[in-house]
Design an enzyme around this catalytic site. Sequence first.
Site, PDB file in Angstrom:
ATOM      1  N   ASP A  87       0.968  -1.344  -0.013  1.00 10.67           N
ATOM      2  CA  ASP A  87       0.139   0.007  -0.015  1.00 10.67           C
ATOM      3  C   ASP A  87       0.951   1.325   0.045  1.00 10.67           C
ATOM      4  OD1 ASP A  87      -2.212   1.665   0.150  1.00 10.67           O
ATOM      5  OD2 ASP A  87      -3.156   0.419   1.863  1.00 10.67           O
ATOM      6  N   GLU A 109      -8.371  -0.171   4.026  1.00  9.81           N
ATOM      7  CA  GLU A 109      -7.102  -0.452   3.865  1.00  9.81           C
ATOM      8  C   GLU A 109      -6.734  -0.688   5.402  1.00  9.81           C
ATOM      9  OE1 GLU A 109      -5.410   2.981   0.839  1.00  9.81           O
ATOM     10  OE2 GLU A 109      -5.535   3.716   2.985  1.00  9.81           O
TER      11      GLU A 109
HETATM   12  C1  5RP Z   1      -5.386   6.036   0.377  1.00  4.98           C
HETATM   13  C2  5RP Z   1      -4.081   6.097   1.004  1.00  4.98           C
HETATM   14  C3  5RP Z   1      -2.694   6.306   0.163  1.00  4.98           C
HETATM   15  O1  5RP Z   1      -2.377   5.067  -0.152  1.00  4.98           O
HETATM   16  C4  5RP Z   1      -2.081   7.499   0.416  1.00  4.98           C
HETATM   17  O2  5RP Z   1      -2.930   8.336   0.403  1.00  4.98           O
HETATM   18  C5  5RP Z   1      -0.940   7.638  -0.530  1.00  4.98           C
HETATM   19  O3  5RP Z   1      -1.261   8.051  -2.014  1.00  4.98           O
HETATM   20  P1  5RP Z   1      -0.325   8.441  -2.923  1.00  4.98           P
HETATM   21  O4  5RP Z   1       0.310   7.242  -3.401  1.00  4.98           O
HETATM   22  O5  5RP Z   1      -1.324   8.619  -3.972  1.00  4.98           O
HETATM   23  O6  5RP Z   1       0.375   9.750  -2.503  1.00  4.98           O
HETATM   24  O7  5RP Z   1      -3.911   5.755   1.918  1.00  4.98           O
HETATM   25  O8  5RP Z   1      -6.522   6.167   1.006  1.00  4.98           O
END
Ligand code: 5RP
Length: 232
Positions: A87, A109
């Site tokens: 993630d 998540e």
């Molecule tokens: C979504 C999240 C994302 O993983 C987090 O915001 C990072 O996003 P990005 O890779 O676009 O910077 O927690 O809820």
Amino acid sequence: MDKSEQDALKKAAGIEAAKLVDNDMIAGLGTGSTVKFFVDELGRRVQEEGLHFTGVTTSNRTKAQAESFGIKIVDIDDVSHIDITVDGADEVDQNFNGIKGGGAALLWEKIVATNSDRIVWIVDESKVVDTIGRFPLPVEVIPFGVQHVITRFKNRGYDPTLRVDAEGTPIHTDEKNFIVDLHMNRIDHPQDLAEDLITTVGVVEHGLFLNMVNTVIVGDPRGPRVLTNSNK
Ligand code: 5RP
């Protein structure tokens, strides 16, 4: 760092993380622009290398992207465990405490992460911080009574804002809840804050992911850097 440089670092981290998914694994697929590169690479491996695995996704967006590559996606309740989840994150500190939910997917998540044997985050170097909290902390709140929850947060000095889209309409999560962002600037006592938030009636979940992640892959101009959480 401009956006194209940042995207290159995100992509490098995503490609590195895709190497961790092996045949027959059950893999949790996160959400966000960094994860998009990771899923692109998994899709390439499925189509060009015959990789076969089962995915559990943390948002409807990621599900649609993964299925567009022919990746098999199942419901989280159809698997007994998840081998690895990859993630993104909005911030992470040296104690492996992080903020997630910038993409409004924090609830799914956290559920997927909680049921994973190994959690890997992929970030660009701008997300690695000394103290978390400059990034507004997302909190998922049910719509009924949301203004009262916001008032409580204001009274506690959390500087809350209801997240809205370009037209000013509150955004909905995949669970049809709202997101309230807390503009704390710095969070010195994340455990205390997490306890306070989760015990507030109306709050479904918050974006503090404290000492949950096992490995962070940081996109670095010299090549992806791996941080290992020795407290896990
Ligand atoms: C979504 C999240 C994302 O993983 C987090 O915001 C990072 O996003 P990005 O890779 O676009 O910077 O927690 O809820």
